[in-house]
Write a protein that holds these residues in place. Structure first.
Motif, PDB file in Angstrom:
ATOM      1  N   UNK A  67     -76.207 -47.271 130.105  1.00 47.00           N
ATOM      2  CA  UNK A  67     -76.693 -47.224 131.480  1.00 47.00           C
ATOM      3  C   UNK A  67     -76.962 -45.790 131.889  1.00 47.00           C
ATOM      4  N   UNK A  68     -78.008 -45.629 132.681  1.00 48.47           N
ATOM      5  CA  UNK A  68     -78.214 -44.353 133.354  1.00 48.47           C
ATOM      6  C   UNK A  68     -77.393 -44.355 134.639  1.00 48.47           C
ATOM      7  N   UNK A  69     -77.074 -43.175 135.109  1.00 50.12           N
ATOM      8  CA  UNK A  69     -76.271 -43.020 136.326  1.00 50.12           C
ATOM      9  C   UNK A  69     -77.013 -42.081 137.258  1.00 50.12           C
ATOM     10  N   UNK A  77     -68.234 -41.000 137.479  1.00 49.47           N
ATOM     11  CA  UNK A  77     -68.109 -41.799 136.251  1.00 49.47           C
ATOM     12  C   UNK A  77     -67.403 -41.038 135.131  1.00 49.47           C
ATOM     13  N   UNK A  78     -67.262 -39.739 135.277  1.00 45.76           N
ATOM     14  CA  UNK A  78     -66.713 -38.939 134.176  1.00 45.76           C
ATOM     15  C   UNK A  78     -65.300 -39.365 133.795  1.00 45.76           C
ATOM     16  N   UNK A  92     -70.915 -30.745 134.019  1.00 44.92           N
ATOM     17  CA  UNK A  92     -69.929 -31.320 134.934  1.00 44.92           C
ATOM     18  C   UNK A  92     -70.436 -32.564 135.615  1.00 44.92           C
ATOM     19  N   UNK A  93     -71.343 -33.263 134.948  1.00 45.04           N
ATOM     20  CA  UNK A  93     -71.904 -34.500 135.499  1.00 45.04           C
ATOM     21  C   UNK A  93     -72.464 -35.338 134.364  1.00 45.04           C
ATOM     22  N   UNK A  94     -72.479 -36.653 134.574  1.00 42.31           N
ATOM     23  CA  UNK A  94     -72.974 -37.597 133.577  1.00 42.31           C
ATOM     24  C   UNK A  94     -74.113 -38.409 134.181  1.00 42.31           C
ATOM     25  N   UNK A 105     -69.116 -43.467 126.560  1.00 42.55           N
ATOM     26  CA  UNK A 105     -69.339 -42.070 126.211  1.00 42.55           C
ATOM     27  C   UNK A 105     -70.376 -41.519 127.172  1.00 42.55           C
ATOM     28  N   UNK A 106     -70.045 -40.396 127.814  1.00 45.29           N
ATOM     29  CA  UNK A 106     -70.927 -39.828 128.819  1.00 45.29           C
ATOM     30  C   UNK A 106     -71.746 -38.662 128.314  1.00 45.29           C
ATOM     31  N   UNK A 107     -73.017 -38.635 128.686  1.00 45.26           N
ATOM     32  CA  UNK A 107     -73.919 -37.554 128.297  1.00 45.26           C
ATOM     33  C   UNK A 107     -74.691 -37.121 129.536  1.00 45.26           C
ATOM     34  N   UNK A 108     -75.394 -36.004 129.438  1.00 43.89           N
ATOM     35  CA  UNK A 108     -76.275 -35.573 130.514  1.00 43.89           C
ATOM     36  C   UNK A 108     -77.630 -35.192 129.921  1.00 43.89           C
TER      37      UNK A 108
END
Length: 290
Positions: A67-69, A77-78, A92-94, A105-108
């Motif tokens: 999913x995109x955020x 969401x982190x 500092x953001x996903x 798993x969070x990415x940017x």
């Protein structure tokens, strides 16, 4: 055109935010999915902040691929992620979640999206208006390219938090208050690039005056996408500066996210065309973020 058939085996992707009615992400992603012949579908899910924990659990329970955020959840969401990419940590953001057996798993990909809009342009000095999640991604991207940045913030304290968050030094990133007009004007005059990384302009608002005083040879980059163009970009064009609107950043971050989920390089032209068609079909057009 062959009709797509959605079955129980069709993979599900989404964008979560509040609100999300303005998002062009479904149009972009579904265009790329169709072009690649993938058995996936992408939807927008409006999630109020109070419901975010349950929604994130639902991504895993319902078997979504990812999913995109978008706003206002990029930082919230982190804490639900079992792991973060180096880029997500630096920003500092996903804005992109991948569902794995271990969890989220969070990415940017906003960093990649912003850089896609710049192309091969060499930027020695830049001014960035804002201190939120979009500004963090922009500053992280520019610092990674060796650019010296001036952050213009309504609250300088938040600007200094941004500098610390992206791991930049004070010699690389300076912070000034938006009401220090002479400082802002001098920074703008000596810059190659001026970036609006705030929601200002989404509804036709003007940026503080010095940020409009561009000249030929400079680039104005608005992280918002709007139709008609924002006053910031309109003024920049009149002054002879080049311009890039946020649609390029949105397309770029979406393409990076989709490639990460599927392992397939998406048709970026199809994504851009779908996004433009979606905006043209709306009476008010435009938005900020995904």
């Amino acid at each position: 055109m062959r009709r797509r058939v959605i079955t129980s085996s069709t993979g599900l992707l989404a964008v979560i935010g509040h609100p999300v009615a303005h998002s062009v992400s479904p149009a972009m992603h579904n265009a790329a999915i169709a072009a690649a012949g993938l058995d996936l579908v992408y939807v927008a899910l409006d999630v109020v902040p109070a419901s975010l924990p349950g929604a994130l659990d639902g991504l895993v329970s319902l078997g979504l691929r990812g999913a995109n955020v978008t706003v206002p959840h990029k930082q919230a969401v982190m804490s639900a992620c079992v792991d973060l990419t180096a880029t997500a940590r630096a920003v500092g953001a996903v804005n992109t979640l991948t569902v794995t057996d271990a969890g989220l798993v969070g990415d940017n990909t906003d960093v990649a999206g912003f850089l896609a809009g710049l192309g091969d342009l060499v930027v020695d000095r830049a001014v960035v208006l804002g201190s939120g999640g979009a500004a963090r991604a922009v500053v992280a991207a520019l610092v990674g390219r060796g650019t010296t940045v001036t952050v213009v913030a309504r609250d300088p304290g938040r600007g200094h938090e941004l500098v610390a968050a992206v791991g930049a030094s004070s010699s690389t990133v300076a912070v000034t208050a938006v009401d220090r007009t002479e400082h802002v004007a001098a920074a703008v005059a000596g810059s190659d690039l001026v970036v609006n990384a705030t929601p200002l302009g989404w509804h036709g608002e003007r940026l503080p005056a010095p940020l409009h005083e561009l000249h030929p040879g400079q680039l104005a980059y608005d992280c918002n996408y709007a139709s008609p163009p924002s006053p910031f970009l309109t003024d920049a064009r009149r002054a002879g500066a080049a311009t890039v609107d946020g649609l390029e950043m949105v397309v770029g971050q979406a393409a990076a996210a989709l490639q990460g989920w599927t392992g397939t390089a998406p048709d970026v032209d199809a994504m851009r065309s779908a996004a433009r068609d979606e905006l043209a079909a709306r009476a008010d057009g435009g938005g900020e973020g995904s």
